[in-house]
Enzyme design. Structure first.
Site, short mmCIF file in Angstrom:
data_model
loop_
_atom_site.label_atom_id
_atom_site.label_comp_id
_atom_site.label_asym_id
_atom_site.label_seq_id
_atom_site.Cartn_x
_atom_site.Cartn_y
_atom_site.Cartn_z
N GLY A 26 -4.29 -4.19 -4.28
CA GLY A 26 -5.23 -3.15 -4.68
C GLY A 26 -4.47 -1.90 -5.06
O GLY A 26 -3.61 -1.46 -4.30
N HIS A 27 -4.72 -1.38 -6.23
CA HIS A 27 -4.08 -0.13 -6.66
C HIS A 27 -5.18 0.88 -6.98
O HIS A 27 -6.13 0.54 -7.67
CB HIS A 27 -3.28 -0.35 -7.96
CG HIS A 27 -1.98 -1.04 -7.74
ND1 HIS A 27 -1.25 -1.58 -8.76
CD2 HIS A 27 -1.27 -1.25 -6.62
CE1 HIS A 27 -0.14 -2.11 -8.26
NE2 HIS A 27 -0.14 -1.92 -6.96
N LYS A 64 0.32 4.76 -8.40
CA LYS A 64 0.49 6.12 -8.92
C LYS A 64 1.82 6.25 -9.69
O LYS A 64 1.88 6.87 -10.76
CB LYS A 64 0.44 7.14 -7.77
CG LYS A 64 0.87 8.52 -8.22
CD LYS A 64 0.65 9.61 -7.22
CE LYS A 64 1.41 10.85 -7.69
NZ LYS A 64 1.13 12.04 -6.94
N GLN A 66 2.05 -5.75 -3.31
CA GLN A 66 2.41 -5.87 -1.88
C GLN A 66 3.73 -5.14 -1.63
O GLN A 66 4.03 -4.19 -2.31
CB GLN A 66 2.46 -7.34 -1.45
CG GLN A 66 1.09 -8.01 -1.35
CD GLN A 66 0.66 -8.67 -2.64
OE1 GLN A 66 1.44 -9.30 -3.30
NE2 GLN A 66 -0.60 -8.55 -2.98
N SER A 101 5.81 12.52 -3.63
CA SER A 101 4.40 12.64 -3.97
C SER A 101 3.68 13.40 -2.85
O SER A 101 3.85 13.08 -1.67
CB SER A 101 3.80 11.25 -4.17
OG SER A 101 2.42 11.37 -4.40
N THR A 150 -6.14 -11.60 3.22
CA THR A 150 -7.24 -10.91 2.53
C THR A 150 -8.39 -11.87 2.20
O THR A 150 -9.38 -11.46 1.62
CB THR A 150 -6.73 -10.27 1.22
OG1 THR A 150 -6.18 -11.32 0.40
CG2 THR A 150 -5.67 -9.22 1.50
N ASP A 159 0.82 -1.23 0.00
CA ASP A 159 0.00 0.00 0.00
C ASP A 159 0.85 1.27 0.00
O ASP A 159 0.46 2.28 0.58
CB ASP A 159 -0.96 0.02 1.21
CG ASP A 159 -1.78 -1.23 1.29
OD1 ASP A 159 -2.26 -1.67 0.24
OD2 ASP A 159 -1.93 -1.80 2.39
N GLU A 160 1.99 1.24 -0.68
CA GLU A 160 2.87 2.42 -0.69
C GLU A 160 2.48 3.41 -1.79
O GLU A 160 3.22 4.37 -2.04
CB GLU A 160 4.33 2.00 -0.90
CG GLU A 160 4.93 1.13 0.19
CD GLU A 160 4.77 -0.35 -0.11
OE1 GLU A 160 4.05 -0.68 -1.08
OE2 GLU A 160 5.34 -1.18 0.63
N ASP A 189 2.31 14.81 2.05
CA ASP A 189 1.29 15.81 2.43
C ASP A 189 0.49 15.38 3.66
O ASP A 189 0.01 16.23 4.42
CB ASP A 189 0.33 16.05 1.26
CG ASP A 189 -0.27 14.75 0.76
OD1 ASP A 189 0.51 13.87 0.34
OD2 ASP A 189 -1.50 14.58 0.83
N LYS A 195 2.17 2.50 -5.04
CA LYS A 195 2.96 2.12 -6.23
C LYS A 195 2.19 2.38 -7.52
O LYS A 195 2.76 2.73 -8.55
CB LYS A 195 3.32 0.63 -6.18
CG LYS A 195 4.18 0.25 -5.00
CD LYS A 195 4.41 -1.24 -4.94
CE LYS A 195 3.21 -2.08 -4.57
NZ LYS A 195 2.71 -1.90 -3.20
#
Ligand code: IMP
Length: 427
Positions: free
Chosen positions: A40-41, A18, A227, A416, A130, A13-14, A336, A16
């Site tokens: 999940g992206h 984007k 992952q 980002s 999951t 969930d980093e 941010d 990636k």
């Protein structure tokens, strides 16, 4: 050579997706090589949000071929639904633009049933998977005798024969640990999966041969990780890991392409740390700051909707991920989200059994006992979402990013500061 890879250095969930989306226009082929619909992206642009799970983020660009390579485990139903959803949003995906490996392995309903039974049996010690049957499918792959690959699925006779062999054993195994289990029937699964096979067949091909030819003809490949390094089956926080090589180690085995073709490996980190599921997390913030990060960062799982556990940036853990994967540069995401906090902490070492270390421990109880040794940095209050150059970032924000870079030991190439494509600092 200008092939690139994008690897998550933490527990997934980093963001990636984007980075893959940003880099896709400079590539010809995007390759997903591990995991399944546990991933999940989320990609946002032009006011639309796209949720991807099995499809590579390259699918959102008309100019590239998307490849689902050998190391991926495919739930055909989930794949077909996702493809239909993306086709509704973006228009039909032509067969030439999407290729699925004939060597990939197939997820069946009994994988999910078996996973649920195993997780239930572990009670408080559950891995917190999951529940997509991913681990059980990989388990069958490693065990060989109970596995069904894509090349079997698309051959009706083979599929039938394999199900007849496997299903009685699966039913018996699940019934042995779950008395409420209702056995699966060969005919029902065969009928359902034959329909999927007909839909998938046009996309199925020898992706390894395709990728080798692409490399030989000078095509630029973009390897899209799923992952993160700390969930890697060999190098992660075992047993609280996923069942494949989700560090850079998985690129070669999962795609059949040597990572020697890659000229730049980008290690992606969040500016803080998150984790979903069970397992130790030394810098976890079980307090108001953790809740604040979850709220501002919208830290809820894309796949399961579970709230993510949030904590300070852990340079010991991310540095370990970076070294396993052999990265070249860093992308620091979601900076941010940290705006507005008075001060920030970065874990620069652990104290384990009274000893200071910057090595990431193998034994899970040592990680659970690790006390983070923090470096404290001043925060910033400005809204940084409109910033487009490093020079325009508040000094404290830049100092924070530079500290991450110094502690991990790699330069930062991308920062980002929001989910949109344009909310990115490249120079
Ligand atoms: P599995 O991959 O479903 O077997 O789950 C094993 C562990 O990996 C659990 O802790 C999951 O929450 C975690 N996991 C699997 N996929 C992802 C992902 O894409 N992002 C973050 N965590 C994941």
């Amino acid at each position: 050579m200008s092939s690139t890879s994008v690897i998550g250095l933490q527990w997934g969930d980093e963001a990636k997706g984007k980075i893959v989306d940003l880099l896709t226009p400079q590539h010809d082929v995007v390759v997903r090589y591990l995991g399944g619909n546990n991933a999940g992206h989320t990609v946002k642009f032009d006011g639309a949000t796209y949720k991807l799970s099995l499809l590579p983020a390259g699918i959102l660009h008309d100019t590239v071929v998307s490849v689902i390579a050998t190391g991926v485990v495919i739930n055909p139903k989930a794949f077909i639904e996702e493809l239909a959803r993306i086709s509704d949003q973006r228009g039909e995906v032509p067969v030439e633009r999407l290729k699925i490996s004939d060597r990939s392995h197939i997820v069946f309903p009994y994988h999910m049933a078996q996973e649920a039974a195993f997780e239930k049996a572990r009670k408080g010690d559950a891995i917190g998977t999951t529940m997509r049957g991913i681990g059980l499918c990989y388990r069958d792959k490693a065990g060989r005798t109970h596995a069904i690959r894509m090349c079997d699925l698309v051959r009706p006779n083979v599929l039938k024969q394999r199900l007849e062999e496997i299903l009685p054993q699966k039913n018996a195994a699940i019934a042995a640990i779950d008395p409420d289990f209702v056995p699966f029937k060969v005919d029902e699964i065969y009928e359902e999966y034959s329909v999927y096979a007909d839909q998938l067949r046009p996309y199925v091909t020898d992706t390894t041969a395709f990728l080798h030819k692409a490399v030989a003809s000078g095509k630029r490949l973009l390897f899209e990780g799923a992952q993160g390094c700390l969930l890697d089956i060999d190098h992660g926080t075992f047993p609280y890991v996923t069942s494949s090589n989700s560090s850079g180690c998985g690129i070669h085995s999962g795609s059949g392409v040597s990572e020697r073709v890659i000229s730049k490996m980008i290690g992606v980190v969040k500016a803080y740390t998150t984790r979903v599921g069970g397992g130790p997390f030394p810098t976890e913030l079980d307090n108001e700051i953790g809740q604040h990060i979850r709220k501002v960062g919208n830290e809820y799982g894309t796949v399961t909707g579970r709230p993510r556990r949030c904590g300070w940036f852990d340079a010991v853990a991310a540095g370990y991920g970076a070294r396993i994967s052999g990265i070249d540069v860093l992308a620091v995401m979601l900076v941010d989200v940290l705006s507005d906090l008075d001060e920030l902490k970065i874990c620069e070492a652990y104290e384990i059994n009274g000893e200071r270390t910057t090595d990431f421990p193998a034994f899970i109880d040592d990680l659970a006992a690790a006390k983070p040794i923090y470096r404290t940095l001043p925060g910033w209050k400005e809204n940084i979402c409109g910033v487009r150059k490093k020079a325009d970032l508040p000094a404290n924000a830049m100092k924070y990013v530079e500290t991450i870079s110094a502690l991990i030991g790699y330069p930062v190439e991308i920062i980002s500061i929001g989910p949109g494509r344009e909310e990115t600092i490249l120079d």
